[in-house]
Design an enzyme around this catalytic site. Sequence first.
Site, PDB file in Angstrom:
ATOM      1  N   SER A 221       7.709 -13.947-116.460  1.00  0.00           N
ATOM      2  CA  SER A 221       7.776 -12.601-115.894  1.00  0.00           C
ATOM      3  C   SER A 221       6.491 -11.855-116.217  1.00  0.00           C
ATOM      4  O   SER A 221       6.155 -11.660-117.397  1.00  0.00           O
ATOM      5  CB  SER A 221       8.957 -11.826-116.489  1.00  0.00           C
ATOM      6  OG  SER A 221       8.780 -10.448-116.213  1.00  0.00           O
TER       7      SER A 221
ATOM      8  N   HIS B 145       7.596 -14.710-111.751  1.00  0.00           N
ATOM      9  CA  HIS B 145       8.727 -13.776-111.629  1.00  0.00           C
ATOM     10  C   HIS B 145       8.198 -12.338-111.667  1.00  0.00           C
ATOM     11  O   HIS B 145       7.476 -11.954-112.590  1.00  0.00           O
ATOM     12  CB  HIS B 145       9.689 -14.028-112.791  1.00  0.00           C
ATOM     13  CG  HIS B 145      10.951 -13.230-112.768  1.00  0.00           C
ATOM     14  ND1 HIS B 145      12.067 -13.610-112.044  1.00  0.00           N
ATOM     15  CD2 HIS B 145      11.291 -12.075-113.396  1.00  0.00           C
ATOM     16  CE1 HIS B 145      13.038 -12.730-112.232  1.00  0.00           C
ATOM     17  NE2 HIS B 145      12.598 -11.783-113.049  1.00  0.00           N
TER      18      HIS B 145
ATOM     19  N   ASP C 140       9.237  -8.364-111.576  1.00  0.00           N
ATOM     20  CA  ASP C 140      10.350  -7.445-111.831  1.00  0.00           C
ATOM     21  C   ASP C 140      10.089  -6.094-111.190  1.00  0.00           C
ATOM     22  O   ASP C 140       9.224  -5.327-111.647  1.00  0.00           O
ATOM     23  CB  ASP C 140      10.535  -7.275-113.344  1.00  0.00           C
ATOM     24  CG  ASP C 140      11.171  -8.500-113.973  1.00  0.00           C
ATOM     25  OD1 ASP C 140      12.234  -8.922-113.483  1.00  0.00           O
ATOM     26  OD2 ASP C 140      10.606  -9.039-114.941  1.00  0.00           O
TER      27      ASP C 140
ATOM     28  N   MET D 195      11.365  -2.416-110.473  1.00  0.00           N
ATOM     29  CA  MET D 195      12.302  -1.439-111.062  1.00  0.00           C
ATOM     30  C   MET D 195      12.061  -0.060-110.475  1.00  0.00           C
ATOM     31  O   MET D 195      10.904   0.315-110.230  1.00  0.00           O
ATOM     32  CB  MET D 195      12.101  -1.388-112.574  1.00  0.00           C
ATOM     33  CG  MET D 195      12.235  -2.741-113.253  1.00  0.00           C
ATOM     34  SD  MET D 195      12.172  -2.557-115.035  1.00  0.00           S
ATOM     35  CE  MET D 195      12.206  -4.297-115.522  1.00  0.00           C
TER      36      MET D 195
ATOM     37  N   HIS E  17      12.463 -10.032-108.263  1.00  0.00           N
ATOM     38  CA  HIS E  17      13.753  -9.553-108.792  1.00  0.00           C
ATOM     39  C   HIS E  17      13.830  -8.051-108.561  1.00  0.00           C
ATOM     40  O   HIS E  17      13.124  -7.281-109.213  1.00  0.00           O
ATOM     41  CB  HIS E  17      13.790  -9.906-110.296  1.00  0.00           C
ATOM     42  CG  HIS E  17      15.011  -9.454-111.013  1.00  0.00           C
ATOM     43  ND1 HIS E  17      15.116  -9.506-112.387  1.00  0.00           N
ATOM     44  CD2 HIS E  17      16.195  -8.972-110.572  1.00  0.00           C
ATOM     45  CE1 HIS E  17      16.300  -9.060-112.765  1.00  0.00           C
ATOM     46  NE2 HIS E  17      16.976  -8.714-111.681  1.00  0.00           N
TER      47      HIS E  17
ATOM     48  N   MET F 254      15.398  -4.716-108.997  1.00  0.00           N
ATOM     49  CA  MET F 254      16.322  -3.882-109.784  1.00  0.00           C
ATOM     50  C   MET F 254      16.233  -2.480-109.215  1.00  0.00           C
ATOM     51  O   MET F 254      15.683  -1.550-109.841  1.00  0.00           O
ATOM     52  CB  MET F 254      15.918  -3.940-111.268  1.00  0.00           C
ATOM     53  CG  MET F 254      16.285  -5.276-111.898  1.00  0.00           C
ATOM     54  SD  MET F 254      15.430  -5.610-113.447  1.00  0.00           S
ATOM     55  CE  MET F 254      13.919  -6.316-112.796  1.00  0.00           C
TER      56      MET F 254
ATOM     57  N   MET G 252      21.763 -12.237-115.875  1.00  0.00           N
ATOM     58  CA  MET G 252      20.991 -11.407-116.812  1.00  0.00           C
ATOM     59  C   MET G 252      21.575 -11.585-118.208  1.00  0.00           C
ATOM     60  O   MET G 252      22.769 -11.339-118.424  1.00  0.00           O
ATOM     61  CB  MET G 252      21.084  -9.924-116.430  1.00  0.00           C
ATOM     62  CG  MET G 252      20.447  -9.548-115.106  1.00  0.00           C
ATOM     63  SD  MET G 252      18.695  -9.893-114.968  1.00  0.00           S
ATOM     64  CE  MET G 252      18.012  -9.042-116.393  1.00  0.00           C
TER      65      MET G 252
ATOM     66  N   PHE H  68      13.885  -3.757-119.312  1.00  0.00           N
ATOM     67  CA  PHE H  68      12.762  -3.912-120.238  1.00  0.00           C
ATOM     68  C   PHE H  68      12.614  -5.362-120.678  1.00  0.00           C
ATOM     69  O   PHE H  68      13.616  -6.077-120.792  1.00  0.00           O
ATOM     70  CB  PHE H  68      12.977  -3.037-121.482  1.00  0.00           C
ATOM     71  CG  PHE H  68      13.147  -1.588-121.155  1.00  0.00           C
ATOM     72  CD1 PHE H  68      12.047  -0.772-120.935  1.00  0.00           C
ATOM     73  CD2 PHE H  68      14.419  -1.046-121.011  1.00  0.00           C
ATOM     74  CE1 PHE H  68      12.201   0.567-120.579  1.00  0.00           C
ATOM     75  CE2 PHE H  68      14.592   0.288-120.658  1.00  0.00           C
ATOM     76  CZ  PHE H  68      13.482   1.101-120.446  1.00  0.00           C
ATOM     77  N   GLY H  69      11.374  -5.763-120.940  1.00  0.00           N
ATOM     78  CA  GLY H  69      11.132  -7.053-121.565  1.00  0.00           C
ATOM     79  C   GLY H  69      11.335  -6.953-123.063  1.00  0.00           C
ATOM     80  O   GLY H  69      11.483  -5.861-123.619  1.00  0.00           O
TER      81      GLY H  69
ATOM     82  N   ASP I  53      17.736 -14.719-117.089  1.00  0.00           N
ATOM     83  CA  ASP I  53      16.692 -13.703-117.216  1.00  0.00           C
ATOM     84  C   ASP I  53      17.002 -12.792-118.397  1.00  0.00           C
ATOM     85  O   ASP I  53      17.965 -12.023-118.355  1.00  0.00           O
ATOM     86  CB  ASP I  53      16.600 -12.901-115.917  1.00  0.00           C
ATOM     87  CG  ASP I  53      15.388 -11.995-115.884  1.00  0.00           C
ATOM     88  OD1 ASP I  53      14.622 -11.966-116.863  1.00  0.00           O
ATOM     89  OD2 ASP I  53      15.218 -11.301-114.854  1.00  0.00           O
TER      90      ASP I  53
HETATM   91  C1  DX5 Z   1      14.353  -7.428-117.564  1.00  0.00           C
HETATM   92  C2  DX5 Z   1      13.575  -8.307-116.628  1.00  0.00           C
HETATM   93  C3  DX5 Z   1      13.118  -9.577-117.218  1.00  0.00           C
HETATM   94  C4  DX5 Z   1      12.187  -9.424-118.388  1.00  0.00           C
HETATM   95  C5  DX5 Z   1      12.320 -10.639-119.247  1.00  0.00           C
HETATM   96  O1  DX5 Z   1      14.958  -6.405-116.858  1.00  0.00           O
HETATM   97  O2  DX5 Z   1      14.365  -8.622-115.480  1.00  0.00           O
HETATM   98  O3  DX5 Z   1      12.542 -10.432-116.225  1.00  0.00           O
HETATM   99  O4  DX5 Z   1      10.847  -9.270-118.028  1.00  0.00           O
HETATM  100  O5  DX5 Z   1      11.539 -10.440-120.395  1.00  0.00           O
HETATM  101  P1  DX5 Z   1      11.861 -11.159-121.766  1.00  0.00           P
HETATM  102  O6  DX5 Z   1      11.705 -12.634-121.526  1.00  0.00           O
HETATM  103  O7  DX5 Z   1      10.822 -10.616-122.692  1.00  0.00           O
HETATM  104  O8  DX5 Z   1      13.259 -10.813-122.163  1.00  0.00           O
HETATM  105 ZN    ZN Z   2      13.668 -10.229-114.026  1.00  0.00          ZN
END
Ligand code: DX5
Ligand code: ZN
Length: 229
Positions: free
Chosen positions: A12, A37, A39, A41, A70, A72, A141, A147-148, A176
């Site tokens: 990601s 990937h 993300d 948001m 993805h 969101m 999920m 957030f990562g 994910d």
């Molecule tokens: C969270 C995202 C993920 C995120 C994963 O909402 O959809 O894709 O970037 O990051 P990690 O691997 O750090 O949990």
């Molecule tokens: Zn994601």
Amino acid sequence: MPKRQDIKIAPSILSADFADFGAEIRAIESQGADWVHVDVMDGHFVPNLTFGPPAVAAFRRHVTTVMDVHLMIAPVDPYIEAFAQAGADILTAHLEAGPHIHRTLQAIRAAGCKAGLALNPGTPAEAVAPLLDMVDLVCVMTVNPGFGGQSFLDLTDKVRTLRALIGDRPVHIEIDGGVTPDTAPLVAAAGADVLVTGSAVFKGGSVSDPDPYGANIRAIRKAAQGATG
Ligand code: DX5
Ligand code: ZN
């Protein structure tokens, strides 16, 4: 169950250097990423804001593998065409994002993309049963999206239930959130075959020193494959 060689690693870019996406995408692909990937948001469906279609189109110019987008966001439907035009190969929408997920999945395929369906941690596997012939991928999920770098939620039983519901359909199970060499084997053994991983791929590396990206990808892949072999 996926076979050993079928595990895909999808870094990601949420954990990449936001000032250098092109170089980051080239770096993870040259270090062994199978998919990229992205993300998206909206600050409404999830409490964070990232990229719109023009940014995704700019990423596309650097992606030579598969761009896995993805979404969101809520609503989803007004933006499907724009993200398809931006070059998404896979467009994943959340089941929780609106009342008409069936229509959303139809629209994603009509726009020429593979259709993904994402489930928040609180949504049961059984919720996808009526939709399984309309999807190419189900994204489980394992964090609350937004957030990562969050801790992995152990939803292994849900993944196992989902793999049984899917049966012999050609549908990927993507995980994910919080995927690391420690957590990857749990979900791979339960039937997942695509692992999204942000912080665990990008940690320790940079575009000028990308080798750690490769070491991190290989460590996650090896841990996952060890569980499916
Ligand atoms: C969270 C995202 C993920 C995120 C994963 O909402 O959809 O894709 O970037 O990051 P990690 O691997 O750090 O949990
Ligand atoms: Zn994601």
